[in-house]
Design a protein around this motif. Structure first.
Motif, PDB file in Angstrom:
ATOM      1  N   ALA A 160      12.862   3.426 -17.027  1.00  0.00           N
ATOM      2  CA  ALA A 160      13.670   2.218 -16.787  1.00  0.00           C
ATOM      3  C   ALA A 160      13.564   1.765 -15.329  1.00  0.00           C
ATOM      4  N   VAL A 161      13.524   2.710 -14.400  1.00  0.00           N
ATOM      5  CA  VAL A 161      13.457   2.312 -12.984  1.00  0.00           C
ATOM      6  C   VAL A 161      12.062   1.803 -12.620  1.00  0.00           C
ATOM      7  N   LEU A 162      11.011   2.279 -13.323  1.00  0.00           N
ATOM      8  CA  LEU A 162       9.632   1.861 -13.023  1.00  0.00           C
ATOM      9  C   LEU A 162       9.250   0.543 -13.696  1.00  0.00           C
ATOM     10  N   LEU A 163       9.858   0.266 -14.840  1.00  0.00           N
ATOM     11  CA  LEU A 163       9.413  -0.863 -15.681  1.00  0.00           C
ATOM     12  C   LEU A 163       9.378  -2.238 -14.989  1.00  0.00           C
ATOM     13  N   PRO A 164      10.365  -2.591 -14.133  1.00  0.00           N
ATOM     14  CA  PRO A 164      10.285  -3.931 -13.511  1.00  0.00           C
ATOM     15  C   PRO A 164       9.031  -4.152 -12.678  1.00  0.00           C
ATOM     16  N   CYS A 165       8.416  -3.075 -12.186  1.00  0.00           N
ATOM     17  CA  CYS A 165       7.190  -3.225 -11.394  1.00  0.00           C
ATOM     18  C   CYS A 165       6.103  -3.896 -12.232  1.00  0.00           C
ATOM     19  N   PRO A 166       5.639  -3.286 -13.348  1.00  0.00           N
ATOM     20  CA  PRO A 166       4.627  -4.007 -14.126  1.00  0.00           C
ATOM     21  C   PRO A 166       5.164  -5.258 -14.824  1.00  0.00           C
ATOM     22  N   TRP A 167       6.429  -5.210 -15.262  1.00  0.00           N
ATOM     23  CA  TRP A 167       6.929  -6.323 -16.093  1.00  0.00           C
ATOM     24  C   TRP A 167       7.104  -7.603 -15.281  1.00  0.00           C
ATOM     25  N   THR A 168       7.705  -7.505 -14.061  1.00  0.00           N
ATOM     26  CA  THR A 168       7.873  -8.754 -13.293  1.00  0.00           C
ATOM     27  C   THR A 168       6.510  -9.302 -12.862  1.00  0.00           C
ATOM     28  N   TYR A 169       5.545  -8.417 -12.537  1.00  0.00           N
ATOM     29  CA  TYR A 169       4.231  -8.916 -12.099  1.00  0.00           C
ATOM     30  C   TYR A 169       3.486  -9.601 -13.249  1.00  0.00           C
ATOM     31  N   GLN A 170       3.599  -9.019 -14.440  1.00  0.00           N
ATOM     32  CA  GLN A 170       2.958  -9.675 -15.592  1.00  0.00           C
ATOM     33  C   GLN A 170       3.600 -11.043 -15.837  1.00  0.00           C
ATOM     34  N   ALA A 171       4.940 -11.089 -15.704  1.00  0.00           N
ATOM     35  CA  ALA A 171       5.649 -12.371 -15.913  1.00  0.00           C
ATOM     36  C   ALA A 171       5.238 -13.381 -14.847  1.00  0.00           C
ATOM     37  N   ILE A 172       5.086 -12.917 -13.597  1.00  0.00           N
ATOM     38  CA  ILE A 172       4.654 -13.820 -12.511  1.00  0.00           C
ATOM     39  C   ILE A 172       3.239 -14.338 -12.818  1.00  0.00           C
ATOM     40  N   GLY A 173       2.339 -13.422 -13.201  1.00  0.00           N
ATOM     41  CA  GLY A 173       0.959 -13.820 -13.514  1.00  0.00           C
ATOM     42  C   GLY A 173       0.926 -14.875 -14.615  1.00  0.00           C
ATOM     43  N   ASP A 174       1.692 -14.649 -15.680  1.00  0.00           N
ATOM     44  CA  ASP A 174       1.728 -15.615 -16.796  1.00  0.00           C
ATOM     45  C   ASP A 174       2.335 -16.945 -16.347  1.00  0.00           C
ATOM     46  N   TYR A 175       3.437 -16.854 -15.577  1.00  0.00           N
ATOM     47  CA  TYR A 175       4.107 -18.076 -15.100  1.00  0.00           C
ATOM     48  C   TYR A 175       3.157 -18.895 -14.215  1.00  0.00           C
TER      49      TYR A 175
ATOM     50  N   PHE B 212       0.853  -1.196   0.000  1.00  0.00           N
ATOM     51  CA  PHE B 212       0.000   0.000   0.000  1.00  0.00           C
ATOM     52  C   PHE B 212       0.893   1.251   0.000  1.00  0.00           C
ATOM     53  N   GLU B 213       1.930   1.235   0.834  1.00  0.00           N
ATOM     54  CA  GLU B 213       2.858   2.377   0.901  1.00  0.00           C
ATOM     55  C   GLU B 213       3.680   2.487  -0.380  1.00  0.00           C
ATOM     56  N   TYR B 214       4.143   1.328  -0.880  1.00  0.00           N
ATOM     57  CA  TYR B 214       4.927   1.308  -2.124  1.00  0.00           C
ATOM     58  C   TYR B 214       4.122   1.962  -3.252  1.00  0.00           C
ATOM     59  N   LEU B 215       2.844   1.620  -3.351  1.00  0.00           N
ATOM     60  CA  LEU B 215       2.014   2.177  -4.430  1.00  0.00           C
ATOM     61  C   LEU B 215       1.784   3.674  -4.254  1.00  0.00           C
ATOM     62  N   ASN B 216       1.731   4.152  -3.009  1.00  0.00           N
ATOM     63  CA  ASN B 216       1.622   5.605  -2.796  1.00  0.00           C
ATOM     64  C   ASN B 216       2.842   6.306  -3.387  1.00  0.00           C
ATOM     65  N   THR B 217       4.033   5.761  -3.113  1.00  0.00           N
ATOM     66  CA  THR B 217       5.255   6.374  -3.671  1.00  0.00           C
ATOM     67  C   THR B 217       5.264   6.243  -5.194  1.00  0.00           C
ATOM     68  N   PHE B 218       4.790   5.112  -5.697  1.00  0.00           N
ATOM     69  CA  PHE B 218       4.761   4.895  -7.153  1.00  0.00           C
ATOM     70  C   PHE B 218       3.934   5.992  -7.831  1.00  0.00           C
ATOM     71  N   MET B 219       2.792   6.336  -7.220  1.00  0.00           N
ATOM     72  CA  MET B 219       1.956   7.398  -7.812  1.00  0.00           C
ATOM     73  C   MET B 219       2.665   8.749  -7.735  1.00  0.00           C
ATOM     74  N   GLN B 220       3.373   8.994  -6.635  1.00  0.00           N
ATOM     75  CA  GLN B 220       4.121  10.262  -6.528  1.00  0.00           C
ATOM     76  C   GLN B 220       5.175  10.339  -7.630  1.00  0.00           C
ATOM     77  N   ILE B 221       5.801   9.212  -7.946  1.00  0.00           N
ATOM     78  CA  ILE B 221       6.823   9.207  -9.003  1.00  0.00           C
ATOM     79  C   ILE B 221       6.176   9.458 -10.368  1.00  0.00           C
ATOM     80  N   TYR B 222       4.977   8.920 -10.578  1.00  0.00           N
ATOM     81  CA  TYR B 222       4.268   9.249 -11.826  1.00  0.00           C
ATOM     82  C   TYR B 222       4.050  10.762 -11.911  1.00  0.00           C
ATOM     83  N   GLY B 223       3.751  11.384 -10.763  1.00  0.00           N
ATOM     84  CA  GLY B 223       3.582  12.849 -10.750  1.00  0.00           C
ATOM     85  C   GLY B 223       4.865  13.558 -11.163  1.00  0.00           C
ATOM     86  N   ILE B 224       6.005  13.078 -10.659  1.00  0.00           N
ATOM     87  CA  ILE B 224       7.300  13.672 -11.042  1.00  0.00           C
ATOM     88  C   ILE B 224       7.538  13.432 -12.535  1.00  0.00           C
TER      89      ILE B 224
END
Ligand SMILES: Cc1ncc(C[n+]2csc(CCO)c2C)c(N)n1
Length: 224
Positions: free
Chosen positions: A130-145, A45-57
């Protein structure tokens, strides 16, 4: 090979380690201790709050509306849709989502969010992607796996979680980010591309560490 395909190839040992991690295997098997699920949701929950702040930046660095719209859409997605997998974990753990919010960051969640914030404040738009990409990419890979390996049915305890993250054939966030990162990489210097790879690989390592943090319920070394 595209820049992002190179990144994925270099990171392959980290992806494989993530698939084998006991937390991820536990999602596939439908069995995880409630306290690990609770620790995960509190920290995520906290990680996602920071993730949204980074989208703002990131939006503050965009030079066209397409890029602004891409990040703005993702903020909406986190606010309204990324809550579904958290609800799945809360249901299995037998707790209320509202009771797991606004907790202090554990060391690894602190490390991962500070890593992303550092790049957001000091790096280019390409470095931020580049720093944000592993967040969606690893989760999509986990979901598929997990979907392919465990073939969950609707009565599987984590069916919603796995179905949420596996790729559904649409132009999802991972594809959008890869496409935009490849375009930006085509005009980047060798030094910038090295920094992009470094940020990407550190985020992949920290994705692994985040699962471990949740599994062992990581805390700061000294209680007070
Ligand atoms: C540690 C951690 N890493 C990745 C995700 C997954 N995730 C978070 S935000 C988002 C969409 C990006 O716009 C995705 C796929 C998570 N929940 N927690």
């Amino acid at each position: 090979m595209s820049f992002t395909a190179e990144l994925r190839k270099t990171a392959d040992p980290i992806y494989k380690a993530i698939f084998s991690h006991p937390f991820v295997q536990g999602i596939g098997k439908g069995s995880l201790p409630a306290d690990s699920l609770i620790h995960y949701v509190k920290q995520d929950f906290e990680y996602l709050n920071t993730f949204m702040q980074i989208y703002g930046i990131a939006i503050s660095r965009c030079e066209n509306r397409e890029d602004m719209a891409m990040f703005a859409e993702q903020i909406g997605f986190i606010l309204h849709s990324e809550t579904h997998p958290h609800h799945n974990f809360c249901k299995v753990a037998g707790v209320r989502y509202e009771d797991l919010q606004y907790e202090p960051l554990a060391p690894t969640a602190h490390h991962y969010t500070r890593h992303m914030l550092d790049v957001a404040h000091r790096g280019s738009l390409a470095e931020i992607l580049a720093v944000l990409l592993p967040c969606p990419w690893t989760y999509q890979a986990i979901g598929d796996y997990l979907y392919e390996t465990f073939q969950p049915k609707a009565n599987h305890p984590f069916f919603d979680w796995i179905s949420f993250y596996r790729s559904n054939g649409e132009m999802g966030v991972t594809k959008q980010f890869c496409k935009r990162l490849d375009e930006l990489a085509a005009h980047a210097t060798e030094q910038e591309k090295e920094r992009m790879q470094d940020h990407f690989l550190k985020s992949c390592q920290l994705e692994y560490s985040f699962w471990e943090m949740a599994y062992v319920k990581e805390k700061w070394p000294v209680a007070y």
